[in-house]
Design a protein around this motif. Sequence first.
Motif, PDB file in Angstrom:
ATOM      1  N   ALA A  85      23.970  29.492   9.867  1.00  0.00           N
ATOM      2  CA  ALA A  85      22.950  30.287  10.015  1.00  0.00           C
ATOM      3  C   ALA A  85      21.846  29.868  11.060  1.00  0.00           C
ATOM      4  O   ALA A  85      21.443  30.808  11.589  1.00  0.00           O
ATOM      5  CB  ALA A  85      21.858  30.145   8.714  1.00  0.00           C
ATOM      6  N   VAL A  86      21.887  28.696  11.245  1.00  0.00           N
ATOM      7  CA  VAL A  86      21.195  27.974  12.489  1.00  0.00           C
ATOM      8  C   VAL A  86      21.962  28.117  13.769  1.00  0.00           C
ATOM      9  O   VAL A  86      22.378  26.962  14.034  1.00  0.00           O
ATOM     10  CB  VAL A  86      20.410  26.718  11.999  1.00  0.00           C
ATOM     11  N   VAL A  87      22.147  29.294  14.260  1.00  0.00           N
ATOM     12  CA  VAL A  87      22.950  29.507  15.523  1.00  0.00           C
ATOM     13  C   VAL A  87      22.464  30.220  16.461  1.00  0.00           C
ATOM     14  O   VAL A  87      21.609  31.077  16.318  1.00  0.00           O
ATOM     15  CB  VAL A  87      24.558  30.001  14.823  1.00  0.00           C
ATOM     16  N   PRO A  88      22.866  30.196  17.623  1.00  0.00           N
ATOM     17  CA  PRO A  88      23.867  29.168  18.320  1.00  0.00           C
ATOM     18  C   PRO A  88      23.172  27.888  18.507  1.00  0.00           C
ATOM     19  O   PRO A  88      21.759  27.958  18.653  1.00  0.00           O
ATOM     20  CB  PRO A  88      24.326  29.855  19.537  1.00  0.00           C
ATOM     21  N   ARG A  89      23.893  26.714  18.443  1.00  0.00           N
ATOM     22  CA  ARG A  89      23.304  25.482  18.429  1.00  0.00           C
ATOM     23  C   ARG A  89      24.114  24.849  19.864  1.00  0.00           C
ATOM     24  O   ARG A  89      25.211  24.632  19.998  1.00  0.00           O
ATOM     25  CB  ARG A  89      23.362  24.638  17.425  1.00  0.00           C
ATOM     26  N   PRO A  90      22.849  24.280  20.509  1.00  0.00           N
ATOM     27  CA  PRO A  90      23.774  23.641  21.810  1.00  0.00           C
ATOM     28  C   PRO A  90      24.236  22.281  21.479  1.00  0.00           C
ATOM     29  O   PRO A  90      23.800  21.713  20.561  1.00  0.00           O
ATOM     30  CB  PRO A  90      22.470  23.326  22.779  1.00  0.00           C
ATOM     31  N   ILE A  91      25.373  21.909  22.136  1.00  0.00           N
ATOM     32  CA  ILE A  91      26.224  20.746  21.800  1.00  0.00           C
ATOM     33  C   ILE A  91      25.772  19.790  22.966  1.00  0.00           C
ATOM     34  O   ILE A  91      25.949  19.852  24.036  1.00  0.00           O
ATOM     35  CB  ILE A  91      27.472  21.084  21.974  1.00  0.00           C
ATOM     36  N   GLY A  92      25.353  18.647  22.084  1.00  0.00           N
ATOM     37  CA  GLY A  92      24.970  17.328  23.120  1.00  0.00           C
ATOM     38  C   GLY A  92      26.196  16.390  22.971  1.00  0.00           C
ATOM     39  O   GLY A  92      26.710  15.962  22.168  1.00  0.00           O
ATOM     40  N   PHE A  93      26.844  16.353  24.294  1.00  0.00           N
ATOM     41  CA  PHE A  93      28.086  15.688  24.348  1.00  0.00           C
ATOM     42  C   PHE A  93      27.931  14.433  24.687  1.00  0.00           C
ATOM     43  O   PHE A  93      27.659  14.050  26.239  1.00  0.00           O
ATOM     44  CB  PHE A  93      28.999  16.412  25.338  1.00  0.00           C
ATOM     45  N   LEU A  94      27.698  13.481  23.929  1.00  0.00           N
ATOM     46  CA  LEU A  94      27.147  11.923  24.053  1.00  0.00           C
ATOM     47  C   LEU A  94      28.230  10.972  24.564  1.00  0.00           C
ATOM     48  O   LEU A  94      29.259  10.888  23.566  1.00  0.00           O
ATOM     49  CB  LEU A  94      26.392  11.665  22.929  1.00  0.00           C
ATOM     50  N   SER A 246      26.062  31.589  35.249  1.00  0.00           N
ATOM     51  CA  SER A 246      27.577  32.059  35.463  1.00  0.00           C
ATOM     52  C   SER A 246      28.501  30.858  35.784  1.00  0.00           C
ATOM     53  O   SER A 246      29.888  30.959  35.821  1.00  0.00           O
ATOM     54  CB  SER A 246      27.607  33.071  36.532  1.00  0.00           C
ATOM     55  N   VAL A 247      28.035  29.548  36.340  1.00  0.00           N
ATOM     56  CA  VAL A 247      28.798  28.602  36.749  1.00  0.00           C
ATOM     57  C   VAL A 247      28.898  27.658  35.564  1.00  0.00           C
ATOM     58  O   VAL A 247      29.918  26.941  35.008  1.00  0.00           O
ATOM     59  CB  VAL A 247      28.100  27.667  37.789  1.00  0.00           C
ATOM     60  N   LEU A 248      27.650  27.482  34.893  1.00  0.00           N
ATOM     61  CA  LEU A 248      27.715  26.568  33.648  1.00  0.00           C
ATOM     62  C   LEU A 248      28.586  27.092  32.539  1.00  0.00           C
ATOM     63  O   LEU A 248      29.212  26.337  31.730  1.00  0.00           O
ATOM     64  CB  LEU A 248      26.158  26.646  33.171  1.00  0.00           C
ATOM     65  N   ARG A 249      28.482  28.285  32.188  1.00  0.00           N
ATOM     66  CA  ARG A 249      29.358  28.948  31.198  1.00  0.00           C
ATOM     67  C   ARG A 249      29.307  28.084  29.852  1.00  0.00           C
ATOM     68  O   ARG A 249      30.171  27.569  29.594  1.00  0.00           O
ATOM     69  CB  ARG A 249      30.701  29.044  31.731  1.00  0.00           C
ATOM     70  N   PRO A 250      27.969  28.148  29.396  1.00  0.00           N
ATOM     71  CA  PRO A 250      27.868  27.159  28.159  1.00  0.00           C
ATOM     72  C   PRO A 250      28.414  27.531  26.746  1.00  0.00           C
ATOM     73  O   PRO A 250      28.606  28.728  26.723  1.00  0.00           O
ATOM     74  CB  PRO A 250      26.399  26.903  28.254  1.00  0.00           C
ATOM     75  N   VAL A 251      28.768  26.654  26.055  1.00  0.00           N
ATOM     76  CA  VAL A 251      29.358  26.919  24.662  1.00  0.00           C
ATOM     77  C   VAL A 251      28.473  26.490  23.731  1.00  0.00           C
ATOM     78  O   VAL A 251      28.008  25.400  23.905  1.00  0.00           O
ATOM     79  CB  VAL A 251      30.635  26.356  24.726  1.00  0.00           C
ATOM     80  N   ALA A 252      28.235  27.068  22.618  1.00  0.00           N
ATOM     81  CA  ALA A 252      27.463  26.750  21.533  1.00  0.00           C
ATOM     82  C   ALA A 252      28.285  26.601  20.237  1.00  0.00           C
ATOM     83  O   ALA A 252      29.230  26.937  20.270  1.00  0.00           O
ATOM     84  CB  ALA A 252      26.344  28.022  21.271  1.00  0.00           C
ATOM     85  N   ARG A 253      27.719  25.746  19.455  1.00  0.00           N
ATOM     86  CA  ARG A 253      28.311  25.640  18.046  1.00  0.00           C
ATOM     87  C   ARG A 253      28.011  26.511  16.943  1.00  0.00           C
ATOM     88  O   ARG A 253      26.692  26.845  16.982  1.00  0.00           O
ATOM     89  CB  ARG A 253      28.031  24.242  17.618  1.00  0.00           C
ATOM     90  N   LEU A 254      28.927  27.101  16.295  1.00  0.00           N
ATOM     91  CA  LEU A 254      28.592  28.203  15.254  1.00  0.00           C
ATOM     92  C   LEU A 254      28.999  27.342  13.996  1.00  0.00           C
ATOM     93  O   LEU A 254      29.002  26.263  13.718  1.00  0.00           O
ATOM     94  CB  LEU A 254      29.164  29.425  15.526  1.00  0.00           C
ATOM     95  N   GLY A 255      29.039  28.294  12.792  1.00  0.00           N
ATOM     96  CA  GLY A 255      29.644  27.831  11.682  1.00  0.00           C
ATOM     97  C   GLY A 255      30.972  27.422  11.332  1.00  0.00           C
ATOM     98  O   GLY A 255      31.666  27.812  12.346  1.00  0.00           O
ATOM     99  N   GLY A 256      31.299  26.676  10.411  1.00  0.00           N
ATOM    100  CA  GLY A 256      32.795  26.251  10.223  1.00  0.00           C
ATOM    101  C   GLY A 256      33.479  25.791  11.497  1.00  0.00           C
ATOM    102  O   GLY A 256      32.855  24.648  11.922  1.00  0.00           O
ATOM    103  N   ILE A 257      34.339  26.196  11.787  1.00  0.00           N
ATOM    104  CA  ILE A 257      35.110  25.466  13.145  1.00  0.00           C
ATOM    105  C   ILE A 257      34.965  26.424  14.301  1.00  0.00           C
ATOM    106  O   ILE A 257      35.695  26.264  15.183  1.00  0.00           O
ATOM    107  CB  ILE A 257      36.485  25.405  12.844  1.00  0.00           C
ATOM    108  N   SER A 258      34.069  27.498  14.158  1.00  0.00           N
ATOM    109  CA  SER A 258      33.560  28.491  15.462  1.00  0.00           C
ATOM    110  C   SER A 258      32.727  27.864  16.494  1.00  0.00           C
ATOM    111  O   SER A 258      31.788  27.182  16.142  1.00  0.00           O
ATOM    112  CB  SER A 258      33.085  29.627  14.783  1.00  0.00           C
ATOM    113  N   TYR A 259      32.972  28.072  17.657  1.00  0.00           N
ATOM    114  CA  TYR A 259      32.027  28.025  18.861  1.00  0.00           C
ATOM    115  C   TYR A 259      31.838  29.482  19.495  1.00  0.00           C
ATOM    116  O   TYR A 259      32.608  30.405  19.162  1.00  0.00           O
ATOM    117  CB  TYR A 259      32.984  27.171  19.833  1.00  0.00           C
ATOM    118  N   GLY A 260      30.915  29.566  20.222  1.00  0.00           N
ATOM    119  CA  GLY A 260      30.625  30.754  21.001  1.00  0.00           C
ATOM    120  C   GLY A 260      30.408  30.446  22.160  1.00  0.00           C
ATOM    121  O   GLY A 260      29.827  29.356  22.740  1.00  0.00           O
TER     122      GLY A 260
END
Length: 291
Positions: A85-94, A246-260
């Motif tokens: 439900a709390v989506v999209p969430r940014p991903i901190g790749f640490l 358009s260069v960053l083309r970011p990916v967000a985390r969704l529920g389950g195993i889904s990304y957006g």
Amino acid sequence: MTGEQRPDEKTIQRNPHPNFKEVESSRPDWREEAKPSFTKTRKPDWKLGSGANDDGASLEKNHVEIDPYAEGRSPGLNYKLLISAVVPRPIGFLSTRSKDGQSTNLSPFSYFQVINSEPPLFIISFASSLENPKDSLRNLVESREGVINIVSDHFIEALNHTSINAPYGVSEFDVSGLHPADARHVQAPRVKEAVFSIEAKLVEIREYKSKLSPSRTTCVMAVVEGVNFWAREDAIDEQRSLVDPSVLRPVARLGGISYGRLTDLIELPRPEWEKLSAEEKAQLSHPNCKS
């Protein structure tokens, strides 16, 4: 080791597909041409006080209440609910490195966010405890530094494989095939493939206890300060203040195993009270609206 292992994976059953590869093979191919681009908003002629842009359709829907502490409700259900439900969430790749410099860890966290710009502050949440920390948390606490790498779609498969439950000492750089690059102010490496990276120093850390089992720590929240930024040359503007989506083309985390990923973008200027017409101000009920 993953930063997303909240409840046990076998218990949470995050993956809804008994045979994921079979399901994936039935789907359309990746659309490389689907790059971020701007469209109009859904209702460009929206007027002050008009409300939602769905012509009232959402007002016809009913809601159900969900008590997170209802009798018999497991914490795993709350976890699955919130990440869907709390989506999209940014991903901190640490990326972190042990204090002795012998072990390097790379792990994705979607309980992550920027919270201030002066000073640049970020929060990262760990489903762990200081007494029994997971790899990234252990390294962050002991070394008090790390690098946050922002995720782009050109290394999403590699990122996902860094969530493997590898034993301590196994580097996710090796698991993923991503390349470490030197940072300037911290010992941990940044991810060379990342369009934007943030060197960070630990500011404070806090544990949170379970409401169901008050003696058990379920979360550690770290606040870190960004002390240096790295941006790919073709992504940053001349003032070094704006990253091109358009260069960053970011990916967000969704529920389950889904990304957006972002494809359709819109722009909306922030409204200014001084620019409202007298008629627009008059239609509002606050006694100080008219001027």
